[in-house]
Design an enzyme around this catalytic site. Structure first.
Site: not given
Lengths: 345, 345, 345, 345
Positions: B148-150, B152-153
């Site tokens: 997911g995007c969150y 990953t960061a």
């Protein structure tokens, strides 16, 4: 009552004018601007054309003291401290939107502002103008140190649980986000449209001027020294502040209980609104108004309380609260001239 | 190599196309869309006029398995799990941008996604595609659960200090902010322009689907069970994610030391860039690119480490990382087709 | 005076409430919403929490006629025409913010709105509520057809030169730009944040519903049939309309002369402000207020007059002008309840 | 081939770098910046960290001529004319993104730019680099006067009907809208975030520098002197230009016929895309790419043709077209290095 505004070309001044224009008991007699004296305000701010017909003037303490009863300083740091002592000595009450009189500890001022502090005796006279918390002291004050935007949203969100002793005061993390207008009208690459639009940035992490101010207020209310982690960010929008805050609960409390505590705490304070369970406030819900809206979420899984507090940085975070404080000082209804609803959408 | 994209009308799919269009070894043979089969992609997305001449089709596992070697699923939750087992059985590799194969613990999936999980035996086959961390396993995988995007960061920002044991793993707070495109193309009042513009909101506090995904990855790397506080917010901009993270340092480390640690950790990983001391990354600095940029601030005063990690949610947070994973699976240079610089301003 | 608002969940209704909240002579007795009857308004619009405590109700003409003296219709097309005749027959005055009663020629309504027109006898009763131009007729009206947002900005900008016969009435080109809130709260891909942000579009070129409305008003004032070219565009911002207009001057006039003409024309109209030579108004200069600001540029090189007219589409372009019309109908000062200054920045 | 870029801290330069980074035949040997010589580019633009490792240098014509074959000038007006003659004399080809060599008539330059013109003999050598129109001349050119952003969108939209003689060449009105990045990186109150966000403005009406440039190009193609009305506006977004254009048709043509004409006209030009009937391009549909997208609407009711033309002002309106011109000059495929699709959303 006649008032003056010093710092006529800043956003703080035009917000003061927006509210004072509809204030029933106040007339703005003078707008002071060093850089634009002699210029009509409407030439600098065309949205005031045909409405505000004031020519900006140089600051002269003597004539000011004769013409007005109260002066708002909507100036950068390191300006008001040069004029407020004289004005106060002449019996003029002053509301300072800058940081010059906020910190009781001069060393902190020097450390975070990088300049000499105001004279201690006048700092001692100043009342920190967090209207909901210091109402009694504000009534008697000659100098109001009007709170910063971040400290307003942050401390209003934290004080109820701190005072009740429900959270660990040394666990506070404040992740704060502001609209761009907080940076004022001064040009800077950081807030150049093409650099700021479609962008989100952290800034001044660990060194922001509002850290000692938040700590001072919270320490006072909790009756113990408190340190906070405070991380400000800038959002590609003009107005609005959100403080998202994290604290360790000392015991297991439900969101519902805490909401009730906050509602009771702010029961007699019309500008603080507590959201129901399951709802958190968004910055647009206070846009252009003097409200501070607060939402709570008690995370039972981790024992953290998450508090979300929003204000319009230029209103409750600056000019609106300044007028609220003037109302309190003058014995008027706190909401006088501040009845504007949030502008939505 | 021939590939297909399932979920043709979503933003994930058009981002895949943007990069695959310039990928030297890949041809997009099929774009699948249930809702728009029979329609040309360029009619739904006029920016592709004259460039992408593909008519969207219904999903048929049999013909797909004959025509392509790899399938990207850029679909909402609860879609890919119905097709991936069959495709994999037919020898087709699958990269799933949805959450269906990310959580090893089926109960967590049921709890956070509110639906039945994918078949456990296929979950066991799936590799969590955080490219920089799981590179070896990705090489062999038939199913990639693309992060997911969150997550990953967030995990790229936390793993180096967690693995080295420099921080208390149970002190993690993640205050995350996303651009609006993460919400996809599905209409909702929440992301209606007039409601979202000039607004900043927290949402899904304490219940976001990415919580168990972040905890799973961090627990694995720290070799102990970890719980995180994760608070997502939405920013009035289209692209970009920032995770601002707070952890307790076990000892006193300087920002400089930690930066060096991160630089070494990511030395062979071209898509992770560590900022110098005093600099923190802004989301615009990775706009449209596959970079994850990380900045650090060790607050000696409070003993907290603050980590700021930014990505483009649609690139490193979705389609870019999916292509990076494909490159790794196929033995190509990891950066193939991903050489686009951030678009600035 | 007691009033009701029909269309309670739209932006028009909340803008009416924003101004009526501070109106000294009016109480909002009822808010009608078919889709949300039984719901508190503040649940749909959290910015009204603690301030507006109204539960929305179904529309019932009989009880409405008993309870209120005036009804605002802030509804989509094809709603008000079903209720206004009955209400008016019962002596209730109606201000209709939709287009149902604006066009005197029923065929035009059918052509542009694609529906049957309102009963002709009630159309005949309706007064077109362009406050500055039709003030006398508005005083007597039972039905006000409140002007559209584009027609307000456009006709106020053109009428002075048209009436004086200084321009060729068949040379008018209107290139118009609106903020997104004009599209209302109804979901649509067109105004989905990620599609609209960082985007600028033309739409409904040659077929917009406001074309016949503009032509009707201008033809009436110029006393001859006028056709206009009207091209609307949508700007990635919430509020504001600008009409940039091009007309052939019949003779050589200086910008200065024309400005003087406009200043005289609108001398007694507080909500129209004419900019000085060299200045053109920007939409933000009227944000949230009822002003229409106009700037002029006579291009001697080409003989064209360029007129720039801006309003806040939700205020002077809808709810603000509706209240202005109510004030006029009731014999109150035109500006009552509308003293709010533009919110800047 | 080795190239240099002069004007290293502007947006034009970073856009050149973005495309040249993926250009197979070109190496950027030097980036020149007077104000930042000695500084690494990545310190001024952190999005280039780890990717572009160039230290900016002072401009020295002699060393430049030895090191590179071609120089891009991405400088403000009144810079390139001081260096290009020398460079060209030394055999270095120059592509000038500023206006210094665009106007053949020196008096116009003086009038609109307020400075002395470049030496006439070098102006005579310069080819106006509107790639699609002047391709043959560009092949041979030593100096390219790269077109302005507005002129590119505008002239590409008008030339087909003008050349065919289907419209009255003296009826042209151009209502143009630009994103803010066109104003560059230089600080100005006009593009200060808080002033520009949620705002829409007209500016430089009747006096914009691009007026003579548009007129020169159109007059040349129509083979008669043409005057245009040109009104630029600024949109609260970073990138994108739209020219909405109005011309009188000499006869009755259908939208369909005209679309066909445009499609044929631009058949061999990959960067110009003509929309189908009923569709008009939005600026986001070319974001970050070198496309110019054009839509048409023939208004039979009024006899006007409305042409909508969009580009990304920094790409086809500046750096992208500059690279396209370099490709043409060097005999490479026109699209080399420019294959990036629009970034959407």
């Amino acid at each position: 009552m006649n008032v003056a505004i010093v710092g006529g070309t800043g956003y703080g001044a035009v917000e003061l004018l927006r509210f004072l224009h509809n204030h029933p008991y106040v007339e703005v007699k003078k707008v002071i601007s060093h850089s634009n004296s002699g210029t009509k305000l409407a030439e600098v701010y065309p949205h005031l054309v045909n409405v505000v017909d004031i020519e900006m003037a140089e600051l002269d303490v003597h004539t000011l003291a004769e013409e007005v009863d109260l002066v708002f300083f909507a100036t950068p740091s390191n300006v008001s401290k040069r004029y407020i002592p004289d004005l106060v000595d002449k019996g003029v009450r002053c509301i300072d939107l800058s940081g010059d009189f906020r910190l009781r500890d001069g060393k902190k001022y020097v450390e975070y502002y990088g300049e000499e502090m105001a004279p201690q005796s006048y700092i001692d006279k100043a009342v920190y103008g967090l209207s909901e918390i210091n109402k009694e002291a504000i009534k008697q004050a000659m100098i109001i140190a009007n709170p910063g935007c971040y400290p307003t949203a942050t401390t209003l969100g934290l004080i109820p649980v701190l005072e009740k002793g429900l959270v660990n005061p040394n666990s506070i993390i404040v992740d704060a986000k502001t609209g761009v207008s907080g940076a004022g009208r001064k040009l800077s690459l950081n807030v150049h449209f093409s650099e700021m639009n479609e962008n989100f940035k952290a800034y001044k992490v660990g060194v922001h001027k509002h850290i000692p101010e938040i700590e001072q207020m919270l320490s006072e209310r909790a009756e113990q020294a408190i340190q906070v982690i405070f991380t400000p960010h800038i959002v590609p929008m003009t107005r609005g502040i959100m403080s998202t805050m994290y604290v360790d609960m000392k015991d297991v409390y439900s969101t519902e209980e805490l909401i009730q505590l906050y509602q009771e705490y702010y029961q007699t304070h019309p500008f603080v609104r507590i959201r129901k369970e399951g709802a958190l406030p968004a910055t647009k819900e206070v846009y252009g108004s003097n409200y501070c809206d607060i939402g709570l979420y008690a995370d039972e899984r981790t024992g953290k309380l998450i508090i979300v507090s929003v204000i319009d940085n230029l209103v409750k975070g600056a000019s609106g609260q300044a007028i609220q404080n003037m109302n309190i000082m003058c014995g008027w209804e706190e909401t006088t001239g501040l009845h504007q609803l949030p502008i939505y959408p």
